[in-house]
Scaffold this active site. Sequence first.
Site, PDB file in Angstrom:
ATOM      1  N   PHE A 148     -16.337  36.726  47.736  1.00 12.24           N
ATOM      2  CA  PHE A 148     -15.245  35.854  47.293  1.00 12.24           C
ATOM      3  C   PHE A 148     -13.951  36.104  48.061  1.00 12.24           C
ATOM      4  O   PHE A 148     -13.110  35.219  48.145  1.00 12.24           O
ATOM      5  CB  PHE A 148     -14.981  36.068  45.798  1.00 12.24           C
ATOM      6  CG  PHE A 148     -14.173  37.299  45.500  1.00 12.24           C
ATOM      7  CD1 PHE A 148     -12.785  37.236  45.410  1.00 12.24           C
ATOM      8  CD2 PHE A 148     -14.797  38.531  45.334  1.00 12.24           C
ATOM      9  CE1 PHE A 148     -12.038  38.376  45.155  1.00 12.24           C
ATOM     10  CE2 PHE A 148     -14.051  39.664  45.075  1.00 12.24           C
ATOM     11  CZ  PHE A 148     -12.667  39.597  44.992  1.00 12.24           C
ATOM     12  N   LYS A 172     -24.802  31.068  51.456  1.00 11.17           N
ATOM     13  CA  LYS A 172     -24.713  31.162  49.990  1.00 11.17           C
ATOM     14  C   LYS A 172     -23.372  31.830  49.698  1.00 11.17           C
ATOM     15  O   LYS A 172     -23.257  33.052  49.670  1.00 11.17           O
ATOM     16  CB  LYS A 172     -25.859  31.994  49.422  1.00 11.17           C
ATOM     17  CG  LYS A 172     -26.212  31.696  47.949  1.00 11.17           C
ATOM     18  CD  LYS A 172     -25.090  31.906  46.955  1.00 11.17           C
ATOM     19  CE  LYS A 172     -24.840  33.377  46.687  1.00 11.17           C
ATOM     20  NZ  LYS A 172     -23.753  33.551  45.631  1.00 11.17           N
ATOM     21  N   GLU A 175     -19.766  32.082  44.171  1.00 14.07           N
ATOM     22  CA  GLU A 175     -19.592  30.969  43.240  1.00 14.07           C
ATOM     23  C   GLU A 175     -18.170  30.919  42.687  1.00 14.07           C
ATOM     24  O   GLU A 175     -17.812  29.959  41.991  1.00 14.07           O
ATOM     25  CB  GLU A 175     -20.604  31.056  42.095  1.00 14.07           C
ATOM     26  CG  GLU A 175     -20.541  32.306  41.255  1.00 14.07           C
ATOM     27  CD  GLU A 175     -21.372  33.462  41.798  1.00 14.07           C
ATOM     28  OE1 GLU A 175     -21.770  34.320  40.993  1.00 14.07           O
ATOM     29  OE2 GLU A 175     -21.605  33.517  43.024  1.00 14.07           O
ATOM     30  N   ARG A 176     -17.337  31.917  42.995  1.00 11.33           N
ATOM     31  CA  ARG A 176     -15.953  31.901  42.513  1.00 11.33           C
ATOM     32  C   ARG A 176     -15.077  30.965  43.337  1.00 11.33           C
ATOM     33  O   ARG A 176     -14.135  30.374  42.813  1.00 11.33           O
ATOM     34  CB  ARG A 176     -15.366  33.317  42.556  1.00 11.33           C
ATOM     35  CG  ARG A 176     -16.050  34.310  41.640  1.00 11.33           C
ATOM     36  CD  ARG A 176     -15.477  35.689  41.850  1.00 11.33           C
ATOM     37  NE  ARG A 176     -16.206  36.709  41.102  1.00 11.33           N
ATOM     38  CZ  ARG A 176     -16.022  38.016  41.239  1.00 11.33           C
ATOM     39  NH1 ARG A 176     -15.111  38.456  42.089  1.00 11.33           N
ATOM     40  NH2 ARG A 176     -16.721  38.861  40.533  1.00 11.33           N
ATOM     41  N   SER A 225     -20.366  44.364  47.506  1.00 13.72           N
ATOM     42  CA  SER A 225     -20.265  45.706  46.954  1.00 13.72           C
ATOM     43  C   SER A 225     -21.419  46.578  47.442  1.00 13.72           C
ATOM     44  O   SER A 225     -22.464  46.092  47.877  1.00 13.72           O
ATOM     45  CB  SER A 225     -20.288  45.647  45.425  1.00 13.72           C
ATOM     46  OG  SER A 225     -21.570  45.228  44.961  1.00 13.72           O
ATOM     47  N   CYS A 280     -11.047  44.605  52.386  1.00 11.81           N
ATOM     48  CA  CYS A 280     -11.531  45.910  52.830  1.00 11.81           C
ATOM     49  C   CYS A 280     -10.399  46.794  53.345  1.00 11.81           C
ATOM     50  O   CYS A 280     -10.522  48.015  53.351  1.00 11.81           O
ATOM     51  CB  CYS A 280     -12.581  45.731  53.930  1.00 11.81           C
ATOM     52  SG  CYS A 280     -13.969  44.703  53.445  1.00 11.81           S
TER      53      CYS A 280
END
Length: 329
Positions: A148, A172, A175-176, A225, A280
């Site tokens: 995201f 892909k 979805e946020r 993550s 990051c």
Amino acid sequence: MRQIDHFISGGTGASASRFGDIMDPNNGGVQARVALGDAAVLERAVQAALAAQPAWATTNPQRRARVMFEFKRLVEANMDDLAHMLSSEHGKVIADSKGDIQRGLEVIEFCCGIPHVMKGEYSQGAGPGIDVYSMRQPIGVGAGITPFNFPGMIPLWMCGPAIATGNAFIIKPSERDPSVPVRLAELFIEAGLPEGICQVVHGDKEMVDAILDHPAIGAVSFVGSSDIAHYVYNRGVANGKRVQAMGGAKNHGIVMPDADLDQVVNDLAGAAFGSAGERCMALPVVVPVGDDTAERLKAKLIPAIQALRVGVSTDAEAHYGPVVTAQHK
């Protein structure tokens, strides 16, 4: 309510039975919903990719590079719209969103020179009567599972080299904040990319598992993550895929006694608070060497932090905006 659909073979996907909410970080409300796909949706995208990829692979690299040049021009021409779209779903301020997209464009610029990068090698006389040569060839269909926090940069980092070298690629996104990747795929079509070469599917773990299990997807790239990176890597390689899984990146900083503390404070404030720390480079740990260095640093750093302004993502005076969701906070 606005709905974000899959982008398959140059158009929106079929109707979905599951949806996820897209929050507005600036007010905490729901601003849109995104279709959450499954293995059947992915199959449609894979079949479209398999149908389009062979012809794209045999398109000479110079022609593929021309698509990259035109795509770069279109992204630059739509920079303001893309940045506002990104900020509206992520929450980072407009300047950060433009930087997000610009960093992605740096890889697209590299891909404009793809004919040179794809050159193979030839070694004559590597052994008695033996010549050795190498060729660079596309894998076929690849997929990227992106996070995201950089919904423009990281999809561009992944799809650019894959597409320029003759592969089809399925993104892909998180979805946020899924709107920017879809818009980038649309701009690729406008730039001359054949339908089916760059597609976007939305979803949660169900879609991720479908990508990792699909036999026609030869390579997967992931950023996220550490725990999920381990999961993606182990499941992907178990299915014979090439996988790069980058997870859990956080920088640390060491401040030496002879450091230029004004520069240090500027760098630390930007790293720790830019994009609300959702990157990051967030520098969650800073170690000054020696008590004297620590005290001198605090004397400069604390006032600089207190002077930072938080605001909505469209606030031109704000140093950073809200985090992406209330749950993330």
